[in-house]
Design a protein around this motif. Structure first.
Motif, PDB file in Angstrom:
ATOM      1  N   LYS A  58       6.932  11.597  10.054  1.00 18.36           N
ATOM      2  CA  LYS A  58       6.724   9.780  10.823  1.00 18.36           C
ATOM      3  C   LYS A  58       6.421   8.960   9.254  1.00 18.36           C
ATOM      4  O   LYS A  58       5.739   9.739   8.291  1.00 18.36           O
ATOM      5  N   LEU A  59       6.954   7.932   9.380  1.00 16.10           N
ATOM      6  CA  LEU A  59       6.839   7.087   8.016  1.00 16.10           C
ATOM      7  C   LEU A  59       5.511   6.023   8.107  1.00 16.10           C
ATOM      8  O   LEU A  59       4.994   5.582   9.390  1.00 16.10           O
ATOM      9  N   ILE A  60       5.022   5.979   6.722  1.00 16.90           N
ATOM     10  CA  ILE A  60       3.733   6.051   7.346  1.00 16.90           C
ATOM     11  C   ILE A  60       3.596   4.349   6.490  1.00 16.90           C
ATOM     12  O   ILE A  60       4.104   4.591   4.762  1.00 16.90           O
ATOM     13  N   LEU A  61       3.763   3.071   6.442  1.00 19.54           N
ATOM     14  CA  LEU A  61       4.593   1.794   5.803  1.00 19.54           C
ATOM     15  C   LEU A  61       3.117   1.611   5.363  1.00 19.54           C
ATOM     16  O   LEU A  61       1.596   0.789   6.308  1.00 19.54           O
ATOM     17  N   LYS A  65       1.864  -4.954   2.438  1.00 15.90           N
ATOM     18  CA  LYS A  65       2.855  -5.742   1.250  1.00 15.90           C
ATOM     19  C   LYS A  65       4.023  -5.823   2.162  1.00 15.90           C
ATOM     20  O   LYS A  65       5.075  -6.693   1.478  1.00 15.90           O
ATOM     21  N   LEU A  66       4.074  -5.666   3.500  1.00 13.62           N
ATOM     22  CA  LEU A  66       5.363  -6.788   4.815  1.00 13.62           C
ATOM     23  C   LEU A  66       4.741  -7.594   5.111  1.00 13.62           C
ATOM     24  O   LEU A  66       5.276  -7.983   6.099  1.00 13.62           O
ATOM     25  N   GLY A  67       2.440  -8.330   4.755  1.00 16.88           N
ATOM     26  CA  GLY A  67       2.733  -9.349   5.109  1.00 16.88           C
ATOM     27  C   GLY A  67       1.949  -9.419   6.507  1.00 16.88           C
ATOM     28  O   GLY A  67       1.360 -10.607   6.487  1.00 16.88           O
ATOM     29  N   TYR A  68       1.658  -7.765   6.685  1.00 17.61           N
ATOM     30  CA  TYR A  68       0.833  -7.796   8.141  1.00 17.61           C
ATOM     31  C   TYR A  68      -0.336  -7.994   7.420  1.00 17.61           C
ATOM     32  O   TYR A  68      -0.942  -6.539   7.518  1.00 17.61           O
TER      33      TYR A  68
END
Length: 154
Positions: A58-61, A65-68
């Motif tokens: 799983k990629l954890i974002l 930092k993505l605006g959410y």
């Protein structure tokens, strides 16, 4: 340990403990720490995948930092429990819902939601969730911080 949990032995649990700390640990490093061959680690990993214990990667974002910037939880009351499947189909189409739980207690469904702003949250609630006819009402809880985020400790 000498525990046998769902067909796992001490070596399997030791591998999982290493991966819980850092899921990107190479197989050969795991093998070195466990005093076994890299092939053994590969076989054990495949076994745990086949058993459904390890379910992919799983990629954890970092959502902020993505605006959410808004994380919240929405407790959803259904008109009837029998409408759960229909509501689930509707909720699955809403991209801001990142987790959904069918629960006991006060709410029928509990959702984790990620939005860019409070106005986006309001739009989500008013125009996407609360318009579903089978939903009676909702309660929303905004997360101020998340001081703990971890997997189960073995």
């Amino acid at each position: 340990m000498n525990l046998k949990i769902n067909g796992l032995d001490d070596l399997d649990l030791q591998i999982l403990e290493i991966l819980i700390k850092d899921s990107r640990t190479p197989y050969l490093e795991i093998a070195r720490k466990c005093h076994v061959s890299g092939g053994t680690i590969h076989v054990r990993m495949k076994k745990m995948e086949d058993l459904g214990i390890i379910q992919g990667t799983k990629l954890i974002l970092d959502n902020s930092k993505l605006g959410y910037d808004v994380c919240c939880f929405v407790g959803i009351y259904l008109n009837k429990a029998s409408s759960y499947n229909k509501v689930l189909e509707e909720l699955e189409t809403i991209k801001e819902i990142v987790e959904l739980h069918y629960t006991t207690g006060q709410y029928s469904v509990f959702a984790k939601v990620i939005c860019k702003s409070i106005s986006d949250l309001q739009n989500l609630l008013v125009n996407k969730i609360q318009v579903i006819p089978e939903i009676q009402r909702t309660d929303t809880f905004i997360s101020l911080s998340q001081p703990i985020d971890r997997n189960i400790q073995l």
